[in-house]
Design a protein around this motif. Structure first.
Motif, PDB file in Angstrom:
ATOM      1  N   LEU A 102     -35.566 -65.479 -52.320  1.00 27.82           N
ATOM      2  CA  LEU A 102     -36.146 -65.224 -50.765  1.00 27.82           C
ATOM      3  C   LEU A 102     -34.948 -65.131 -49.928  1.00 27.82           C
ATOM      4  O   LEU A 102     -35.065 -64.034 -49.120  1.00 27.82           O
ATOM      5  CB  LEU A 102     -36.667 -66.765 -50.190  1.00 27.82           C
ATOM      6  CG  LEU A 102     -37.161 -66.454 -48.863  1.00 27.82           C
ATOM      7  CD1 LEU A 102     -38.355 -66.058 -48.720  1.00 27.82           C
ATOM      8  CD2 LEU A 102     -37.547 -68.191 -48.366  1.00 27.82           C
ATOM      9  N   LYS A 103     -33.736 -65.706 -50.117  1.00 28.14           N
ATOM     10  CA  LYS A 103     -32.619 -65.386 -49.430  1.00 28.14           C
ATOM     11  C   LYS A 103     -31.922 -64.178 -49.541  1.00 28.14           C
ATOM     12  O   LYS A 103     -31.656 -63.143 -48.780  1.00 28.14           O
ATOM     13  CB  LYS A 103     -31.587 -66.404 -49.639  1.00 28.14           C
ATOM     14  CG  LYS A 103     -30.439 -66.277 -48.471  1.00 28.14           C
ATOM     15  CD  LYS A 103     -29.350 -67.676 -48.878  1.00 28.14           C
ATOM     16  CE  LYS A 103     -28.449 -67.444 -47.684  1.00 28.14           C
ATOM     17  NZ  LYS A 103     -27.217 -68.893 -48.094  1.00 28.14           N
ATOM     18  N   LYS A 104     -32.191 -63.476 -50.791  1.00 30.94           N
ATOM     19  CA  LYS A 104     -31.541 -62.110 -51.063  1.00 30.94           C
ATOM     20  C   LYS A 104     -32.427 -61.235 -50.647  1.00 30.94           C
ATOM     21  O   LYS A 104     -31.892 -60.177 -49.967  1.00 30.94           O
ATOM     22  CB  LYS A 104     -31.438 -62.101 -52.851  1.00 30.94           C
ATOM     23  CG  LYS A 104     -30.343 -62.848 -53.487  1.00 30.94           C
ATOM     24  CD  LYS A 104     -30.468 -62.687 -55.109  1.00 30.94           C
ATOM     25  CE  LYS A 104     -29.524 -63.619 -55.568  1.00 30.94           C
ATOM     26  NZ  LYS A 104     -29.734 -63.418 -57.202  1.00 30.94           N
ATOM     27  N   ALA A 105     -33.722 -61.604 -50.798  1.00 31.58           N
ATOM     28  CA  ALA A 105     -34.566 -60.341 -50.109  1.00 31.58           C
ATOM     29  C   ALA A 105     -34.471 -60.100 -48.513  1.00 31.58           C
ATOM     30  O   ALA A 105     -34.469 -59.066 -48.007  1.00 31.58           O
ATOM     31  CB  ALA A 105     -36.109 -60.921 -50.229  1.00 31.58           C
ATOM     32  N   PHE A 106     -34.118 -61.443 -47.751  1.00 34.03           N
ATOM     33  CA  PHE A 106     -34.065 -61.334 -46.266  1.00 34.03           C
ATOM     34  C   PHE A 106     -32.556 -60.687 -46.083  1.00 34.03           C
ATOM     35  O   PHE A 106     -32.597 -59.813 -45.150  1.00 34.03           O
ATOM     36  CB  PHE A 106     -34.143 -62.645 -45.933  1.00 34.03           C
ATOM     37  CG  PHE A 106     -33.581 -62.652 -44.393  1.00 34.03           C
ATOM     38  CD1 PHE A 106     -34.629 -62.068 -43.390  1.00 34.03           C
ATOM     39  CD2 PHE A 106     -32.453 -63.111 -43.906  1.00 34.03           C
ATOM     40  CE1 PHE A 106     -34.248 -61.946 -42.114  1.00 34.03           C
ATOM     41  CE2 PHE A 106     -32.301 -62.976 -42.493  1.00 34.03           C
ATOM     42  CZ  PHE A 106     -33.104 -62.439 -41.699  1.00 34.03           C
ATOM     43  N   ARG A 107     -31.567 -60.813 -46.939  1.00 31.77           N
ATOM     44  CA  ARG A 107     -30.219 -60.323 -46.951  1.00 31.77           C
ATOM     45  C   ARG A 107     -30.579 -58.899 -46.811  1.00 31.77           C
ATOM     46  O   ARG A 107     -30.071 -57.944 -46.067  1.00 31.77           O
ATOM     47  CB  ARG A 107     -29.201 -60.711 -47.990  1.00 31.77           C
ATOM     48  CG  ARG A 107     -28.700 -62.064 -47.587  1.00 31.77           C
ATOM     49  CD  ARG A 107     -27.961 -61.992 -49.099  1.00 31.77           C
ATOM     50  NE  ARG A 107     -27.343 -63.487 -49.164  1.00 31.77           N
ATOM     51  CZ  ARG A 107     -26.163 -63.813 -48.521  1.00 31.77           C
ATOM     52  NH1 ARG A 107     -25.382 -62.852 -47.795  1.00 31.77           N
ATOM     53  NH2 ARG A 107     -25.579 -65.198 -48.545  1.00 31.77           N
ATOM     54  N   ARG A 108     -31.107 -58.375 -47.938  1.00 31.04           N
ATOM     55  CA  ARG A 108     -31.585 -56.937 -47.966  1.00 31.04           C
ATOM     56  C   ARG A 108     -32.045 -56.160 -47.007  1.00 31.04           C
ATOM     57  O   ARG A 108     -31.821 -55.002 -46.199  1.00 31.04           O
ATOM     58  CB  ARG A 108     -32.257 -56.514 -49.252  1.00 31.04           C
ATOM     59  CG  ARG A 108     -31.535 -56.857 -50.509  1.00 31.04           C
ATOM     60  CD  ARG A 108     -32.320 -56.081 -52.035  1.00 31.04           C
ATOM     61  NE  ARG A 108     -33.459 -56.732 -51.808  1.00 31.04           N
ATOM     62  CZ  ARG A 108     -33.427 -57.808 -52.952  1.00 31.04           C
ATOM     63  NH1 ARG A 108     -32.620 -58.138 -53.527  1.00 31.04           N
ATOM     64  NH2 ARG A 108     -35.040 -58.438 -53.095  1.00 31.04           N
ATOM     65  N   LEU A 109     -33.099 -56.632 -46.325  1.00 28.10           N
ATOM     66  CA  LEU A 109     -33.981 -56.511 -45.351  1.00 28.10           C
ATOM     67  C   LEU A 109     -33.205 -56.512 -43.890  1.00 28.10           C
ATOM     68  O   LEU A 109     -33.364 -55.347 -43.088  1.00 28.10           O
ATOM     69  CB  LEU A 109     -35.119 -57.199 -44.977  1.00 28.10           C
ATOM     70  CG  LEU A 109     -36.322 -56.749 -45.772  1.00 28.10           C
ATOM     71  CD1 LEU A 109     -37.356 -57.604 -45.679  1.00 28.10           C
ATOM     72  CD2 LEU A 109     -36.912 -55.038 -45.429  1.00 28.10           C
ATOM     73  N   ALA A 110     -32.284 -57.509 -43.774  1.00 26.92           N
ATOM     74  CA  ALA A 110     -31.475 -57.500 -42.426  1.00 26.92           C
ATOM     75  C   ALA A 110     -30.476 -56.496 -42.519  1.00 26.92           C
ATOM     76  O   ALA A 110     -30.156 -55.816 -41.440  1.00 26.92           O
ATOM     77  CB  ALA A 110     -31.007 -59.007 -42.562  1.00 26.92           C
ATOM     78  N   MET A 111     -29.824 -56.313 -43.777  1.00 33.07           N
ATOM     79  CA  MET A 111     -28.747 -55.220 -43.657  1.00 33.07           C
ATOM     80  C   MET A 111     -29.440 -53.774 -43.514  1.00 33.07           C
ATOM     81  O   MET A 111     -28.766 -52.946 -42.953  1.00 33.07           O
ATOM     82  CB  MET A 111     -27.965 -55.043 -45.074  1.00 33.07           C
ATOM     83  CG  MET A 111     -27.230 -56.459 -45.437  1.00 33.07           C
ATOM     84  SD  MET A 111     -25.838 -56.624 -44.242  1.00 33.07           S
ATOM     85  CE  MET A 111     -24.836 -55.342 -44.975  1.00 33.07           C
ATOM     86  N   LYS A 112     -30.761 -53.470 -43.858  1.00 34.65           N
ATOM     87  CA  LYS A 112     -31.341 -52.279 -43.831  1.00 34.65           C
ATOM     88  C   LYS A 112     -32.005 -51.845 -42.465  1.00 34.65           C
ATOM     89  O   LYS A 112     -31.877 -50.829 -42.066  1.00 34.65           O
ATOM     90  CB  LYS A 112     -32.447 -52.176 -44.820  1.00 34.65           C
ATOM     91  CG  LYS A 112     -33.173 -51.115 -44.942  1.00 34.65           C
ATOM     92  CD  LYS A 112     -34.180 -51.012 -46.272  1.00 34.65           C
ATOM     93  CE  LYS A 112     -35.173 -49.619 -46.053  1.00 34.65           C
ATOM     94  NZ  LYS A 112     -36.049 -49.680 -47.115  1.00 34.65           N
ATOM     95  N   CYS A 113     -32.280 -53.092 -41.768  1.00 32.43           N
ATOM     96  CA  CYS A 113     -33.016 -52.838 -40.632  1.00 32.43           C
ATOM     97  C   CYS A 113     -32.571 -53.590 -39.521  1.00 32.43           C
ATOM     98  O   CYS A 113     -33.298 -53.257 -38.227  1.00 32.43           O
ATOM     99  CB  CYS A 113     -34.344 -53.491 -40.703  1.00 32.43           C
ATOM    100  SG  CYS A 113     -35.419 -52.956 -42.429  1.00 32.43           S
ATOM    101  N   HIS A 114     -31.248 -53.824 -39.349  1.00 33.33           N
ATOM    102  CA  HIS A 114     -30.604 -54.287 -38.223  1.00 33.33           C
ATOM    103  C   HIS A 114     -30.572 -53.335 -37.183  1.00 33.33           C
ATOM    104  O   HIS A 114     -30.071 -52.262 -37.475  1.00 33.33           O
ATOM    105  CB  HIS A 114     -29.240 -55.110 -38.590  1.00 33.33           C
ATOM    106  CG  HIS A 114     -28.782 -55.874 -37.362  1.00 33.33           C
ATOM    107  ND1 HIS A 114     -27.895 -55.202 -36.314  1.00 33.33           N
ATOM    108  CD2 HIS A 114     -28.798 -57.100 -37.194  1.00 33.33           C
ATOM    109  CE1 HIS A 114     -27.985 -56.087 -35.458  1.00 33.33           C
ATOM    110  NE2 HIS A 114     -28.069 -57.279 -35.987  1.00 33.33           N
TER     111      HIS A 114
END
Length: 380
Positions: free
Chosen positions: A27-39
């Protein structure tokens, strides 16, 4: 089975791109990826970046909390509408702290929740002789640093009593909210320890540490080289009262050696050879770090030729492989000649005449051929 959603919101698992059985780490890894991609700061040209980021943040706030995730799995989005959860609902976990932790990890804003500030890491430059670096050595070093105060045992309190910090309520960190962004930082009042003292120690003035010089024994492993670092955990600067010390990094610098130079695991040295030895061949004794060795110089050896002595180099501290010693022949021109020596050399030089003289000087012939071609190109 969870109740199906009747709202227009996308499934939180779908938003994060994970299965319902995903672990907390996934869960944490998935959010990391999205946060980096969509910030939004990273995607200034994407008009939908902010909405995507807010959607991912909302999904993580729910699924990142065990109680809220269980409610979502059972009731879907309805669990957080009209008093069943969310604001005013029955789930009181600090979602901002959860998000602050991961936001801090991603954007470099510090450590996780409640993590107290530690002492600073220190670097110590240690100079070694080549032999010490190759074979290893035990060294004693003096390190000026901040150490735990002996009067208060590092607590910073004269009477040993501490109280919970009123600013961070013992967490060691405070949260700052700015719009959709929630970040955490070390509490400025307790320096991350979560504790304060009412009666500061007179020796350290409540800091829990004082300036001093520490004597340490350092074991240098065999095979270290320039730039290698040895980490001594907990031997760095003492942290503020109630926190852990930093680490000490001993960085190796190897002094220049009068005979050998090192390249990786190999050693190089120059071997001076007289004219007659290089011409007629000879056996020479050469130094190694383990004693003397013999190098056979074949007849007609040219200056600069390398002779390899396998296994006479350095044993790598990492791979365990032992390098080689490479001896470079350096032809010496004789000096302070006697009359007889000069006479013999003049007689010898007089034999290099005629059309076949170049056969005795292979490099001389090729050099003159190169010079001739160069001048032909310049003058044409």
């Amino acid at each position: 089975m969870p109740v199906s959603d009747m709202t227009s919101k996308r499934c939180y698992y779908e938003v994060l791109g994970i299965e319902r059985t995903a672990s907390d780490d996934d869960l944490k890894k998935a959010f990391r990826r999205l946060a980096m991609k969509c910030h939004p700061d990273r995607c200034p040209d994407d008009p939908h970046a902010q909405e995507k980021f807010k959607e991912a943040k909302e999904a993580y706030e729910i699924l990142g909390d065990g109680q809220k995730r269980a409610a979502y799995d059972q009731y879907g989005h309805a669990a957080f509408e009209h008093g069943m959860g969310g604001r005013g609902g029955g789930f009181n976990g600090d979602v901002g702290d959860i998000f602050g932790d991961i936001f801090s990890d991603i954007f470099g804003m510090g450590g996780g929740r409640g993590r107290a500030r530690r002492g600073s890491d220190l670097r110590y430059l240690l100079e070694l002789d080549l032999e010490e670096a190759v074979f290893g050595v035990d060294k004693q070093i003096e390190v000026p640093t901040l150490v735990a105060c002996s009067e208060c045992s590092g607590s910073g309190s004269e009477d040993g009593k501490t109280s919970t910090c009123a600013t961070c309520r013992g967490h060691g960190r405070v949260r700052m909210q700015n719009g959709i962004f929630s970040v955490q930082q070390t509490c400025p009042h307790c320096a991350g320890s979560g504790k304060t003292v009412a009666n500061p120690c007179r020796s350290c003035r409540g800091e829990g540490r004082i300036n001093d010089e520490r004597t340490l024994d350092v074991k240098i492993p065999a095979g270290v080289d320039n730039g290698d670092r040895i980490r001594l955990t907990g031997q760095g600067e003492a942290g503020p009262a109630g926190t852990v010390p930093g680490d000490l990094y001993v960085e190796v610098r190897v002094r220049e050696h009068p005979i050998f130079t090192r390249e990786g695991d190999d050693l190089y040295c120059e071997v001076p050879v007289r004219f007659a030895q290089a011409t007629l061949g000879a056996e020479l004794s050469v130094p190694t770090l383990g004693g003397e060795a013999t190098v056979t110089i074949p007849p007609e050896t040219q200056t600069g030729k390398l002779f390899r002595l396998r296994g006479k180099g350095v044993k790598s501290v990492r791979s365990g492989r032992t390098g080689d010693l490479l001896c470079r022949v350096v032809l010496e021109t004789p000096v302070k000649l006697t009359a007889r020596q000069r006479e013999l050399l003049e007689e010898f030089e007089s034999t290099f005449v005629g059309e076949n003289a170049h056969t005795h000087s292979p490099r001389n012939r090729s050099w003159f051929d190169g010079v001739k071609q160069f001048w032909d190109r310049v003058t044409s």
